[in-house]
Scaffold this motif. Structure first.
Motif, PDB file in Angstrom:
ATOM      1  N   SER A   1      42.079  38.913  45.288  1.00  0.00           N
ATOM      2  CA  SER A   1      42.516  40.209  44.757  1.00  0.00           C
ATOM      3  C   SER A   1      42.443  40.230  43.230  1.00  0.00           C
ATOM      4  O   SER A   1      42.021  41.209  42.622  1.00  0.00           O
ATOM      5  CB  SER A   1      43.946  40.514  45.216  1.00  0.00           C
ATOM      6  OG  SER A   1      44.012  40.651  46.620  1.00  0.00           O
ATOM      7  N   ARG A   2      42.851  39.127  42.606  1.00  0.00           N
ATOM      8  CA  ARG A   2      42.814  39.063  41.145  1.00  0.00           C
ATOM      9  C   ARG A   2      41.372  39.066  40.650  1.00  0.00           C
ATOM     10  O   ARG A   2      41.051  39.752  39.662  1.00  0.00           O
ATOM     11  CB  ARG A   2      43.539  37.811  40.655  1.00  0.00           C
ATOM     12  CG  ARG A   2      43.426  37.601  39.151  1.00  0.00           C
ATOM     13  CD  ARG A   2      44.337  36.508  38.641  1.00  0.00           C
ATOM     14  NE  ARG A   2      45.714  36.965  38.592  1.00  0.00           N
ATOM     15  CZ  ARG A   2      46.710  36.264  38.032  1.00  0.00           C
ATOM     16  NH1 ARG A   2      46.458  35.084  37.481  1.00  0.00           N
ATOM     17  NH2 ARG A   2      47.939  36.730  38.036  1.00  0.00           N
TER      18      ARG A   2
ATOM     19  N   ASP B   1      38.799  40.368  42.114  1.00  0.00           N
ATOM     20  CA  ASP B   1      38.269  41.725  42.293  1.00  0.00           C
ATOM     21  C   ASP B   1      38.772  42.658  41.186  1.00  0.00           C
ATOM     22  O   ASP B   1      38.016  43.477  40.664  1.00  0.00           O
ATOM     23  CB  ASP B   1      38.671  42.277  43.659  1.00  0.00           C
ATOM     24  CG  ASP B   1      37.989  41.540  44.811  1.00  0.00           C
ATOM     25  OD1 ASP B   1      36.983  40.848  44.550  1.00  0.00           O
ATOM     26  OD2 ASP B   1      38.471  41.647  45.949  1.00  0.00           O
ATOM     27  N   SER B   2      40.039  42.533  40.844  1.00  0.00           N
ATOM     28  CA  SER B   2      40.618  43.411  39.820  1.00  0.00           C
ATOM     29  C   SER B   2      39.990  43.154  38.446  1.00  0.00           C
ATOM     30  O   SER B   2      39.939  44.053  37.605  1.00  0.00           O
ATOM     31  CB  SER B   2      42.135  43.220  39.747  1.00  0.00           C
ATOM     32  OG  SER B   2      42.475  41.955  39.205  1.00  0.00           O
ATOM     33  N   LEU B   3      39.516  41.929  38.236  1.00  0.00           N
ATOM     34  CA  LEU B   3      38.887  41.574  36.962  1.00  0.00           C
ATOM     35  C   LEU B   3      37.379  41.839  36.960  1.00  0.00           C
ATOM     36  O   LEU B   3      36.711  41.645  35.941  1.00  0.00           O
ATOM     37  CB  LEU B   3      39.144  40.088  36.649  1.00  0.00           C
ATOM     38  CG  LEU B   3      40.606  39.708  36.378  1.00  0.00           C
ATOM     39  CD1 LEU B   3      40.743  38.191  36.265  1.00  0.00           C
ATOM     40  CD2 LEU B   3      41.123  40.380  35.106  1.00  0.00           C
TER      41      LEU B   3
END
Length: 225
Positions: free
Chosen positions: A72-73, A75-77
């Motif tokens: 998730s992290r 993807d967010s970056l």
């Protein structure tokens, strides 16, 4: 064939020829997109978490485990990495060594090794656990020399005796030093032994516990991206 039927055949032939050419034109038009999608898939790098029930996020949704939270992290970056969860409940270092080949069909850019906790809980000889961890690192390196390896350190409660627990905690720094791999000193830092951050079994983190573990491991992963 008479002169009256000839125009019908010509029309049919012209339609078939036009339809066939149109299909070829569409296929040619789609080909670059297909090649582009294929290239995107092949260039995406992989982060492989290889471990036991902690990696598998026992007792909660895998997406809420530290491996899922890492994805998730990422993807967010907007980073071009895919996380593979290679966790198996109950896995020992010996079991991990025997199933490793299946996970090494594709090259991982980063390999996070989280095994040994079950060895400690079962009282397996420290030397055996160490040899298995060394063999796993060697196998990854022999196949993919450029893969970055991160070893997740573990500790166990003193159930097996103070001496065994001490030797067990010293095992991971020794492996990391011998093989020159990155060491996370203690995977469950700020989580292990805290009742409200673990499931009733006292071993596996809750969702909140996994969030803390994800924060613990992220700097080590980020440094290798």
């Amino acid at each position: 064939m008479n002169s009256r039927t000839l125009p019908s055949y010509l029309v049919l032939f012209a339609f078939v020829a036009f339809f066939s050419c149109s299909q070829k034109a569409e296929q040619k038009a789609e080909a670059p997109e297909s090649r582009e999608a294929s290239q995107t898939e092949t260039t995406q790098k992989t982060i492989l978490f290889f471990g036991n029930s902690l990696t598998a996020a026992y007792g909660i949704d895998p997406e809420d485990g530290f491996a899922g939270l890492t994805q998730s992290r990422i993807d967010s970056l907007g980073l071009d990495y895919k996380v593979i969860n290679g966790g198996l409940s109950g896995e020992t270092t010996a079991g991990g060594l025997s199933r490793l080949d299946w996970f090494l069909e594709d090259e991982p850019a980063i390999f996070i090794l989280e095994l040994g906790g079950n060895d400690g809980l079962r009282g397996i000889q420290i030397s055996e656990t160490k040899n298995n961890l060394l063999a796993i690192v060697d196998k990854v390196r022999s196949k993919y020399p450029d893969t970055k390896i991160i070893l997740a350190g573990m500790q166990i409660p003193p159930n097996m005796g103070q001496e065994y627990s001490k030797e067990f905690s010293e095992l991971y720094p020794a492996v990391a030093k011998e093989k020159n791999v990155t060491l996370i000193p203690f995977l469950l830092d700020r989580v292990g032994g805290i009742p409200e951050l673990n499931l009733p079994d006292g071993i596996h983190p809750t969702e909140e516990g996994h969030k803390i573990v994800a924060e613990t491991i992220w700097p080590f992963i980020e440094a290798e991206l």
